[in-house]
Design an enzyme around this catalytic site. Structure first.
Site, PDB file in Angstrom:
ATOM      1  N   GLY A 239       0.837  -1.263   0.309  1.00 44.54           N
ATOM      2  CA  GLY A 239      -0.196  -0.237   0.215  1.00 44.54           C
ATOM      3  C   GLY A 239       0.561   1.020   0.145  1.00 44.54           C
ATOM      4  N   PRO A 276       3.855  -5.557  -1.256  1.00 36.90           N
ATOM      5  CA  PRO A 276       3.843  -3.863  -2.239  1.00 36.90           C
ATOM      6  C   PRO A 276       4.320  -4.091  -3.993  1.00 36.90           C
ATOM      7  CG  PRO A 276       6.921  -4.841  -2.323  1.00 36.90           C
ATOM      8  CD  PRO A 276       5.238  -5.000  -1.204  1.00 36.90           C
ATOM      9  N   GLY A 277       3.383  -3.344  -4.009  1.00 31.75           N
ATOM     10  CA  GLY A 277       3.244  -3.658  -6.333  1.00 31.75           C
ATOM     11  C   GLY A 277       3.363  -2.321  -6.461  1.00 31.75           C
ATOM     12  N   ARG A 278       2.718  -1.486  -6.260  1.00 29.74           N
ATOM     13  CA  ARG A 278       2.490   0.360  -6.610  1.00 29.74           C
ATOM     14  C   ARG A 278       3.968   0.833  -7.328  1.00 29.74           C
ATOM     15  NH1 ARG A 278      -2.081   3.175  -7.755  1.00 29.74           N
ATOM     16  NH2 ARG A 278      -2.679   2.631  -6.312  1.00 29.74           N
ATOM     17  N   ARG A 314      -7.204   4.511 -14.975  1.00 24.57           N
ATOM     18  CA  ARG A 314      -7.299   4.727 -13.614  1.00 24.57           C
ATOM     19  C   ARG A 314      -7.964   6.787 -13.520  1.00 24.57           C
ATOM     20  NH1 ARG A 314      -2.819   6.360 -11.716  1.00 24.57           N
ATOM     21  NH2 ARG A 314      -3.330   6.054  -9.536  1.00 24.57           N
ATOM     22  N   TYR A 318     -10.478   6.618 -11.395  1.00 25.61           N
ATOM     23  CA  TYR A 318      -9.995   7.033 -10.374  1.00 25.61           C
ATOM     24  C   TYR A 318      -9.948   8.096 -10.582  1.00 25.61           C
ATOM     25  CZ  TYR A 318      -8.684   2.301  -8.747  1.00 25.61           C
ATOM     26  OH  TYR A 318      -8.632   0.416  -8.680  1.00 25.61           O
ATOM     27  N   CYS A 346     -15.061   6.627 -28.060  1.00 26.25           N
ATOM     28  CA  CYS A 346     -16.283   7.300 -27.587  1.00 26.25           C
ATOM     29  C   CYS A 346     -17.387   7.380 -26.617  1.00 26.25           C
ATOM     30  CB  CYS A 346     -17.387   6.870 -28.852  1.00 26.25           C
ATOM     31  SG  CYS A 346     -16.784   7.190 -30.422  1.00 26.25           S
ATOM     32  N   GLU A 347     -16.232   8.187 -25.467  1.00 26.53           N
ATOM     33  CA  GLU A 347     -17.300   8.564 -24.478  1.00 26.53           C
ATOM     34  C   GLU A 347     -16.261   9.712 -23.863  1.00 26.53           C
ATOM     35  OE1 GLU A 347     -17.454   6.455 -20.590  1.00 26.53           O
ATOM     36  OE2 GLU A 347     -17.956   3.986 -22.379  1.00 26.53           O
ATOM     37  N   TYR A 375      -0.282  -0.834 -12.563  1.00 23.65           N
ATOM     38  CA  TYR A 375      -2.193  -0.569 -12.486  1.00 23.65           C
ATOM     39  C   TYR A 375      -2.887  -0.095 -13.814  1.00 23.65           C
ATOM     40  CZ  TYR A 375      -2.840  -1.632  -7.506  1.00 23.65           C
ATOM     41  OH  TYR A 375      -1.908  -2.594  -7.017  1.00 23.65           O
TER      42      TYR A 375
END
Length: 421
Positions: A239, A276-278, A314, A318, A346-347, A375
């Site tokens: 985290g 840990p990842g990020r 992302r 987010y 198309c958004e 991610y």
């Protein structure tokens, strides 16, 4: 720190010029730096030096087999959350004794596959899962090593979609019920209860929530030991955040995080696991895109890129910030211009940034999204029938495509037309 720097006015990944990769693989693409992955893993190793520990890379942040193999060959364990991730970790050569299986909804098939293939431990999320795992282990004549995930009801002070340690979140068992759940687990013959698991969220930029959660884990360890449980392993989750906006104060360093671990649980004599990842993969990757058009509207100018929300979700999902920089370094003193930076999907949600100041851009220019190694590719989709973005790994002067862009025929041929059509 990362290894994406300008040299002679051109952005490089280690010793490889980004335009050279673009010419070889086309845009958009993800590119990862081996040197940055290595450095970030070693920062965590240094932070826990002297404690018995295993740094388990959270594969959900970046699941490419080559990235996982790079870290595993440096001694990392791997934290997986699905059968697919487990099998990819095995394909990367990770031994079972270095794989931790997390995740809220493990199926019996996943449990069986991991038990047969080798597993360090299951991080059990609920009593029904605990009972199912016991049944599967007994059917194989095995005992499953488990750590039970407790929910400490600690506010991680992060985005609501990635907070996992509050009582209203779906994760773990309430810490107040740990005593009775551990008692049931100890009575199940197919389980070997080895420790406690906790994870309170992602992209934390303050150490206080970690301190609060780990203090509760330390108290629980003493309580469970007094009740006769052999708690010998603590999985403290991951985290720790990264600086997406370089003008903001930097998040705490792994060394500071390690000091919290030592202060709260270091004297318990437990083996420490972290996930840990990020922080390992985030700043080790860029998403590189090309400007298709510069469009002038009534009140603003748009940079329309060939990358879209399906390639990097992302910002849309987010409201996340990514620094966006030109691949060709702008001349000193060049006045920035505000752009809305968007993709071709198309958004209206296909927007990476609004009124972001950048040096004046032109059709065909390359831009790079920093901090895109976590991610990014792993959450990509083929929305709007756009092929998945290729991934590239750089090692010094070398680079290799580690996931190719599928052709349109390959993408179409995955669909099947029923006989009645």
């Amino acid at each position: 720190m990362d290894h994406f720097l300008y040299r002679d006015g051109v952005l490089h990944a280690e010793d490889v010029a980004i335009p050279d990769i673009a010419a070889a693989v086309g845009t958009p693409f993800y590119v990862y730096s081996t040197a940055t992955l290595t450095r970030h893993l070693r920062l965590f190793e240094e932070a826990l030096a002297g404690l018995p520990h295993l740094v388990c890379f959270a594969m959900k942040s970046n699941g490419n087999v080559a990235v996982v193999k790079t870290l595993a060959e440096l001694g990392a364990g791997i934290d997986v959350v699905s059968m697919g991730e487990y099998l990819k970790a095995k394909a990367a050569g990770v031994p079972g004794e270095r794989i931790v299986f997390s995740g809220v909804g493990k199926t019996r098939e996943e449990m069986r596959t991991a038990l047969e293939g080798g597993i360090r431990q299951f991080n059990v999320e609920s009593e029904p899962e605990m009972r199912a795992l016991n049944e599967v282990a007994l059917s194989l004549g095995l005992r499953a090593p488990v750590a039970i995930r407790v929910n400490p009801d600690v506010d991680a002070k992060t985005h609501e979609k990635i907070a996992t340690g509050k009582k209203e979140n779906k994760f773990g068992i309430p810490i107040g019920r740990a005593s009775e759940v551990y008692a049931e687990a100890a009575a199940l013959p197919g389980l070997d209860v080895v420790g406690i698991d906790v994870h309170i969220g992602s992209q934390l930029t303050d150490l206080q929530p970690f301190e609060a959660a780990y203090t509760k884990v330390a108290d629980l360890t003493r309580q469970l030991r007094a009740e006769g449980h052999d708690i010998r392993r603590l999985d403290l989750g991951g985290g720790l955040g990264i600086p997406y906006e370089r003008t903001n104060a930097a998040p705490p360093l792994p060394l500071d995080y390690g000091a919290v671990i030592r202060r709260t649980v270091g004297a318990l004599g437990c083996e420490i696991e972290i996930e840990p990842g990020r922080l390992i993969s985030g700043n080790a990757g860029l998403l590189v895109a090309r400007v298709i058009y510069v469009k002038s509207a009534e009140e603003r100018d748009f940079l329309i890129l060939d990358a879209a929300m399906n390639d990097l979700v992302r910002p849309s999902m987010y409201g996340a910030h990514h620094e966006i920089v030109p691949v060709i370094e702008p001349a000193p003193g060049l006045e920035p211009h505000p752009y809305d930076i968007v993709g071709p999907v198309c958004e209206t949600g296909d927007t990476f940034a609004r009124q972001r100041p950048l040096p004046p851009c032109a059709e065909g220019d390359l831009v790079a999204f920093r901090s895109a190694g976590a991610y990014g590719a792993v959450m990509a989709s083929e929305y709007n029938a756009r092929p998945l973005v290729p991934e590239v790994l750089v090692h010094g002067h070398q680079f290799a495509v580690i996931r190719a862009r599928p052709t349109y025929d390959e993408m179409i041929n995955r669909d099947s037309i029923p006989a009645w059509l």
